[in-house]
Scaffold this active site. Structure first.
Site, short mmCIF file in Angstrom:
data_model
loop_
_atom_site.label_atom_id
_atom_site.label_comp_id
_atom_site.label_asym_id
_atom_site.label_seq_id
_atom_site.Cartn_x
_atom_site.Cartn_y
_atom_site.Cartn_z
CG ASN A 200 -37.13 -12.27 30.04
OD1 ASN A 200 -37.17 -12.65 28.87
ND2 ASN A 200 -36.36 -11.27 30.42
CD GLU B 38 -34.65 -8.29 28.33
OE1 GLU B 38 -35.47 -9.24 28.33
OE2 GLU B 38 -33.43 -8.48 28.39
CG ASP C 228 -30.63 -9.17 19.76
OD1 ASP C 228 -29.87 -9.91 19.10
OD2 ASP C 228 -31.50 -9.62 20.53
#
Ligand code: PGA
Length: 267
Positions: free
Chosen positions: A155, A162, A84
């Protein structure tokens, strides 16, 4: 040489090696990568690595650099693709993942610069989708990723995939694309950016599908802050609410390297 784990678990079909501390877990992950480079290059002459950034893999890169300097490892014939990059960001911005990779790995080793691929945070927005599609085509043209190194977010994210409400079948199909960062990811990145407000809110990331198509996956998680996400990911079932739990869709090729702190909530 192979660093021995303090404990070995088998969870959701995946091998999970737990080490006393982050140094030992990082060394074991680095050894796994070095073995893959050597074996794959021996049989094919090349090796295609997917790399990760963040605070977790810095010790892995330090070990790989040390091996290279000691003459035990070469990156000749190796290609790399990073997971990324923030968007937009200049490659020479010290907060970019281009800069991170140069600093921690690329400038120290004999990897050909033309073979080191990091998504370009300067591509004008109308051309981003094509740039991402081209990244996927490059990986495919090289025969796919031999190994993908991953970290996990608090998370549960992998790359910048995500947590979202998305059926597993659709999550499995996600490819390289532009995404919005999750509030937890932005909060964690505030460390580097100086404040949450200054965190670049978007990024380009390989997809869950890109990651799961790799022939092997090395997940490294260290520190107590990751314990909850690690436990959720390993408990299953796979859900895009905890993206790392989707690694259980490719159990045979996935290996987790944890330290005791990151493993402490695993049951
Ligand atoms: P970290 O990030 O290594 O900086 O904790 C890991 C990740 O978010 O994937």
């Amino acid at each position: 040489m192979k660093t021995t784990a303090a404990r070995t678990l088998h969870l959701s079909g995946m091998d999970v090696f737990v080490y006393a501390d982050s140094a030992a877990a990082s060394l074991a992950a680095a050894e796994h990568i070095a073995r893959t480079i050597e074996h794959v290059r021996l049989s094919r002459g090349t090796c295609v690595l997917g790399l990760a950034t963040g605070s977790t893999p810095t010790q892995v890169y330090a070990h790989l650099v040390e091996r290279y300097r000691g003459g035990a490892l070469s990156f000749q014939g190796v290609s790399t693709y990073n997971l990324d990059e923030y968007y937009p960001i200049a490659a020479n911005d010290t907060l970019s993942y281009h800069a991170y990779m140069y600093e921690h790995l690329f400038r120290h080793i004999d990897l050909l610069p033309a073979r080191a691929h990091v998504l370009d945070g300067t591509i004008p927005e109308p051309f981003v989708a094509e740039h991402c599609a081209q990244f996927e085509r490059f990986i495919e043209a090289e025969g796919g990723l031999d190994l993908q190194l991953l970290g996990i977010g608090r998370n549960g994210h992998i790359g910048f995939n995500e947590p979202i409400d998305l059926p597993v079948e659709r999550a499995r199909g996600l490819r390289t694309r532009m995404v919005e960062l999750h509030p937890t990811t932005r909060a964690d990145a505030a460390r580097e950016f100086g404040s949450v407000e200054r965190v670049i809110p978007r990024a380009l990331t390989m997809g869950v599908g890109t990651i799961l198509d790799a022939r092997s996956i090395v997940m490294l998680a260290t520190g107590a802050a990751k314990a909850e996400a690690v436990a959720r990911a390993l408990a299953g079932p796979p859900t895009m609410q905890t993206p790392a739990s989707l690694l259980a869709l490719a159990p045979q090729k996935t290996t987790w390297y944890l330290d005791e702190a990151a493993a402490r909530e695993v049951v």
